[in-house]
Design an enzyme around this catalytic site. Structure first.
Site, PDB file in Angstrom:
ATOM      1  N   ASP A  41       1.967  44.286 -31.481  1.00  0.00           N
ATOM      2  CA  ASP A  41       2.944  44.579 -32.484  1.00  0.00           C
ATOM      3  C   ASP A  41       2.901  45.596 -33.538  1.00  0.00           C
ATOM      4  OD1 ASP A  41       4.013  42.308 -31.317  1.00  0.00           O
ATOM      5  OD2 ASP A  41       2.875  40.858 -32.834  1.00  0.00           O
TER       6      ASP A  41
HETATM    7  N1  URA Z   1      -0.082  38.699 -29.785  1.00  0.00           N
HETATM    8  C1  URA Z   1       0.767  38.938 -30.970  1.00  0.00           C
HETATM    9  O1  URA Z   1       1.229  38.050 -31.527  1.00  0.00           O
HETATM   10  N2  URA Z   1       0.889  40.123 -31.381  1.00  0.00           N
HETATM   11  C2  URA Z   1      -0.048  40.971 -30.596  1.00  0.00           C
HETATM   12  O2  URA Z   1       0.182  42.503 -31.270  1.00  0.00           O
HETATM   13  C3  URA Z   1      -0.653  40.856 -29.624  1.00  0.00           C
HETATM   14  C4  URA Z   1      -0.717  39.606 -29.392  1.00  0.00           C
END
Ligand code: URA
Length: 232
Positions: free
Chosen positions: A101
Protein backbone atom coordinates in the site's frame (compact mmCIF):
# COMPACT_ATOMS: atom_id res chain seq x y z
CA UNK A 1 19.93 2.92 -29.16
CA UNK A 2 16.76 3.80 -31.11
CA UNK A 3 14.54 0.88 -32.11
CA UNK A 4 14.85 1.74 -35.80
CA UNK A 5 18.65 1.50 -35.57
CA UNK A 6 18.43 -1.76 -33.65
CA UNK A 7 16.20 -3.31 -36.35
CA UNK A 8 18.37 -1.88 -39.12
CA UNK A 9 21.48 -3.45 -37.62
CA UNK A 10 19.98 -6.80 -36.50
CA UNK A 11 18.15 -7.41 -39.77
CA UNK A 12 20.77 -5.82 -42.01
CA UNK A 13 18.20 -3.52 -43.59
CA UNK A 14 18.14 0.04 -44.79
CA UNK A 15 16.43 2.66 -42.63
CA UNK A 16 13.19 2.83 -44.71
CA UNK A 17 12.76 -0.96 -44.57
CA UNK A 18 13.40 -1.00 -40.81
CA UNK A 19 10.89 1.82 -40.32
CA UNK A 20 8.39 -0.11 -42.46
CA UNK A 21 8.61 -3.22 -40.25
CA UNK A 22 8.07 -1.14 -37.12
CA UNK A 23 5.19 0.87 -38.64
CA UNK A 24 3.51 -2.37 -39.74
CA UNK A 25 3.38 -3.50 -36.10
CA UNK A 26 5.69 -6.46 -36.67
CA UNK A 27 8.12 -5.47 -33.92
CA UNK A 28 7.38 -6.22 -30.27
CA UNK A 29 9.26 -4.90 -27.25
CA UNK A 30 8.75 -6.64 -23.90
CA UNK A 31 5.56 -8.24 -25.16
CA UNK A 32 4.05 -5.01 -26.52
CA UNK A 33 3.76 -3.96 -30.13
CA UNK A 34 6.08 -0.99 -30.60
CA UNK A 35 5.36 1.24 -33.62
CA UNK A 36 7.66 4.07 -32.58
CA UNK A 37 11.04 3.76 -34.30
CA UNK A 38 12.42 6.39 -31.93
CA UNK A 39 11.74 4.16 -28.88
CA UNK A 40 14.98 3.78 -26.92
CA UNK A 41 16.02 0.16 -26.39
CA UNK A 42 18.49 -1.12 -23.82
CA UNK A 43 20.02 -4.56 -23.19
CA UNK A 44 17.17 -5.13 -20.68
CA UNK A 45 14.50 -5.12 -23.44
CA UNK A 46 13.28 -8.30 -25.11
CA UNK A 47 12.74 -7.53 -28.79
CA UNK A 48 10.92 -9.73 -31.29
CA UNK A 49 10.13 -9.52 -35.00
CA UNK A 50 7.17 -11.52 -36.27
CA UNK A 51 7.26 -13.53 -33.03
CA UNK A 52 10.94 -14.41 -33.37
CA UNK A 53 13.20 -13.18 -30.59
CA UNK A 54 15.99 -10.87 -31.82
CA UNK A 55 17.22 -10.00 -28.33
CA UNK A 56 16.45 -11.64 -25.03
CA UNK A 57 16.52 -8.86 -22.40
CA UNK A 58 19.17 -9.20 -19.70
CA UNK A 59 17.28 -10.39 -16.61
CA UNK A 60 17.01 -7.79 -13.88
CA UNK A 61 16.09 -8.50 -10.24
CA UNK A 62 16.03 -5.64 -7.73
CA UNK A 63 15.16 -5.22 -4.08
CA UNK A 64 13.84 -1.80 -3.14
CA UNK A 65 13.25 -0.21 0.24
CA UNK A 66 9.85 1.27 -0.51
CA UNK A 67 9.30 4.58 1.22
CA UNK A 68 5.95 5.89 2.40
CA UNK A 69 3.95 7.92 -0.13
CA UNK A 70 5.18 6.05 -3.21
CA UNK A 71 2.75 3.84 -5.13
CA UNK A 72 3.34 0.21 -6.07
CA UNK A 73 2.73 0.68 -9.78
CA UNK A 74 4.75 1.21 -12.93
CA UNK A 75 2.87 4.43 -13.80
CA UNK A 76 0.64 6.84 -11.94
CA UNK A 77 -0.80 10.23 -12.93
CA UNK A 78 -0.34 11.88 -9.51
CA UNK A 79 2.20 9.96 -7.47
CA UNK A 80 5.80 8.86 -7.70
CA UNK A 81 5.90 5.13 -8.41
CA UNK A 82 8.41 2.56 -7.21
CA UNK A 83 9.64 2.25 -10.82
CA UNK A 84 10.39 6.00 -10.84
CA UNK A 85 12.92 5.29 -8.07
CA UNK A 86 15.20 3.22 -10.32
CA UNK A 87 17.29 4.62 -13.20
CA UNK A 88 15.62 4.84 -16.62
CA UNK A 89 17.98 2.30 -18.21
CA UNK A 90 16.76 -0.42 -15.81
CA UNK A 91 13.06 0.24 -16.34
CA UNK A 92 12.58 -1.78 -19.53
CA UNK A 93 9.92 -4.40 -18.85
CA UNK A 94 10.32 -3.84 -15.12
CA UNK A 95 7.31 -4.80 -13.05
CA UNK A 96 6.46 -5.52 -9.44
CA UNK A 97 6.63 -8.93 -7.80
CA UNK A 98 3.91 -8.11 -5.26
CA UNK A 99 2.60 -4.77 -4.04
CA UNK A 100 2.54 -2.69 -0.90
CA UNK A 101 0.00 0.00 0.00
CA UNK A 102 1.06 3.61 -0.47
CA UNK A 103 1.56 4.02 3.30
CA UNK A 104 3.44 0.72 3.74
CA UNK A 105 7.24 0.70 3.75
CA UNK A 106 9.83 -2.01 3.29
CA UNK A 107 10.88 -4.82 0.99
CA UNK A 108 9.57 -4.73 -2.55
CA UNK A 109 10.87 -6.78 -5.49
CA UNK A 110 11.09 -5.53 -9.06
CA UNK A 111 12.02 -7.62 -12.08
CA UNK A 112 11.67 -7.92 -15.85
CA UNK A 113 11.36 -11.72 -15.49
CA UNK A 114 7.64 -12.46 -15.67
CA UNK A 115 8.06 -16.16 -14.93
CA UNK A 116 9.98 -15.46 -11.71
CA UNK A 117 7.49 -12.85 -10.44
CA UNK A 118 4.51 -15.06 -11.28
CA UNK A 119 5.78 -18.05 -9.35
CA UNK A 120 6.55 -15.83 -6.34
CA UNK A 121 2.96 -14.66 -6.15
CA UNK A 122 1.36 -18.11 -6.72
CA UNK A 123 -0.64 -18.89 -3.54
CA UNK A 124 0.30 -22.60 -3.80
CA UNK A 125 3.99 -21.69 -3.45
CA UNK A 126 3.18 -20.24 -0.01
CA UNK A 127 6.12 -17.83 0.07
CA UNK A 128 6.23 -16.25 3.56
CA UNK A 129 5.86 -12.49 3.82
CA UNK A 130 6.89 -11.00 7.13
CA UNK A 131 5.57 -7.63 8.35
CA UNK A 132 6.25 -5.46 11.36
CA UNK A 133 2.97 -3.91 12.44
CA UNK A 134 2.34 -1.00 14.80
CA UNK A 135 -1.25 -0.54 15.90
CA UNK A 136 -3.36 2.09 17.63
CA UNK A 137 -4.50 -0.15 20.50
CA UNK A 138 -2.78 -3.00 22.40
CA UNK A 139 -2.45 -6.37 20.69
CA UNK A 140 -3.49 -9.28 22.92
CA UNK A 141 -2.93 -13.04 22.99
CA UNK A 142 -6.42 -13.42 21.49
CA UNK A 143 -5.07 -12.01 18.22
CA UNK A 144 -2.40 -14.74 18.11
CA UNK A 145 -5.03 -17.48 18.32
CA UNK A 146 -7.44 -15.82 15.92
CA UNK A 147 -4.78 -15.15 13.27
CA UNK A 148 -3.59 -18.77 13.53
CA UNK A 149 -7.20 -20.02 13.17
CA UNK A 150 -7.99 -17.66 10.26
CA UNK A 151 -10.20 -14.62 9.80
CA UNK A 152 -13.31 -14.59 7.65
CA UNK A 153 -13.13 -12.08 4.77
CA UNK A 154 -16.71 -11.46 3.63
CA UNK A 155 -15.84 -9.80 0.34
CA UNK A 156 -13.94 -12.85 -0.91
CA UNK A 157 -16.06 -15.27 1.17
CA UNK A 158 -12.95 -17.04 2.42
CA UNK A 159 -10.99 -17.62 5.61
CA UNK A 160 -7.38 -16.42 5.73
CA UNK A 161 -4.66 -19.08 5.85
CA UNK A 162 -3.03 -19.69 9.26
CA UNK A 163 -0.78 -16.72 10.09
CA UNK A 164 1.86 -16.45 12.77
CA UNK A 165 1.78 -13.42 15.07
CA UNK A 166 4.66 -12.64 17.41
CA UNK A 167 4.07 -9.93 20.02
CA UNK A 168 6.97 -7.46 20.20
CA UNK A 169 5.44 -4.77 22.38
CA UNK A 170 2.08 -3.52 23.59
CA UNK A 171 1.14 -2.15 20.17
CA UNK A 172 3.82 -3.81 18.06
CA UNK A 173 3.96 -7.26 16.45
CA UNK A 174 5.57 -9.29 13.69
CA UNK A 175 3.10 -11.04 11.38
CA UNK A 176 3.96 -13.83 8.93
CA UNK A 177 1.53 -14.45 6.07
CA UNK A 178 1.64 -17.02 3.29
CA UNK A 179 -0.82 -15.25 1.03
CA UNK A 180 -1.42 -11.70 -0.11
CA UNK A 181 -5.03 -10.52 -0.15
CA UNK A 182 -5.92 -6.87 -0.74
CA UNK A 183 -5.02 -4.84 2.41
CA UNK A 184 -4.69 -8.17 4.19
CA UNK A 185 -2.80 -7.05 7.28
CA UNK A 186 -5.00 -4.00 7.85
CA UNK A 187 -8.14 -6.09 7.42
CA UNK A 188 -6.92 -8.77 9.83
CA UNK A 189 -6.31 -6.15 12.52
CA UNK A 190 -9.57 -4.53 11.45
CA UNK A 191 -11.31 -7.69 12.70
CA UNK A 192 -10.39 -6.40 16.20
CA UNK A 193 -11.20 -2.77 15.29
CA UNK A 194 -7.56 -1.98 15.79
CA UNK A 195 -6.21 0.41 13.13
CA UNK A 196 -2.72 -0.23 11.77
CA UNK A 197 -0.57 2.85 12.37
CA UNK A 198 2.56 1.65 10.55
CA UNK A 199 3.30 -1.34 8.38
CA UNK A 200 6.72 -2.44 7.18
CA UNK A 201 7.64 -5.56 5.17
CA UNK A 202 10.84 -7.06 6.52
CA UNK A 203 11.15 -10.27 4.54
CA UNK A 204 9.87 -12.31 1.56
CA UNK A 205 10.75 -16.01 1.79
CA UNK A 206 14.42 -16.16 2.77
CA UNK A 207 15.10 -12.65 1.49
CA UNK A 208 15.50 -9.98 4.18
CA UNK A 209 15.43 -6.26 3.36
CA UNK A 210 19.06 -5.13 3.26
CA UNK A 211 19.57 -2.83 6.28
CA UNK A 212 22.07 -0.80 4.21
CA UNK A 213 19.23 0.42 1.98
CA UNK A 214 17.67 3.70 3.10
CA UNK A 215 14.02 4.30 2.12
CA UNK A 216 13.91 4.90 -1.63
CA UNK A 217 17.15 3.00 -2.34
CA UNK A 218 17.47 -0.24 -4.30
CA UNK A 219 20.12 -2.80 -5.15
CA UNK A 220 20.33 -5.79 -7.50
CA UNK A 221 19.71 -9.20 -5.95
CA UNK A 222 22.70 -11.49 -5.74
CA UNK A 223 22.66 -14.78 -7.67
CA UNK A 224 22.14 -16.62 -4.36
CA UNK A 225 19.17 -14.41 -3.47
CA UNK A 226 17.56 -14.93 -6.89
CA UNK A 227 17.87 -18.70 -6.68
CA UNK A 228 16.66 -18.77 -3.04
CA UNK A 229 13.39 -17.28 -4.30
CA UNK A 230 13.16 -19.43 -7.44
CA UNK A 231 11.15 -22.64 -7.77
CA UNK A 232 13.07 -25.81 -6.99
N1 URA B 1 -1.28 -5.84 3.96
C1 URA B 1 -1.74 -4.57 3.96
O1 URA B 1 -2.76 -4.26 4.56
N2 URA B 1 -1.03 -3.64 3.30
C2 URA B 1 0.14 -3.92 2.65
O2 URA B 1 0.75 -3.02 2.07
C3 URA B 1 0.59 -5.25 2.67
C4 URA B 1 -0.12 -6.20 3.33
Amino acid sequence: MRLVNFIKKQCELGRPAARGLIAAGRVWVDGNQQRDGGFRVTPYNSIALDGELLQRGTPCYLMLHKPEGVVSATRHPDHTTVVDLVPAELRAGLHLAGRLDITTTGLLLLTNDGFWSKQLSRPENKVAKVYRVATEYPITAEYVQQFAAGIYFGYEDMVTAPAHLELLGECLARLTLHEGRYHQVKRMFGYFDNPVRALHRERIGELVLDPALAPGEYRPLTAAEISALSPR
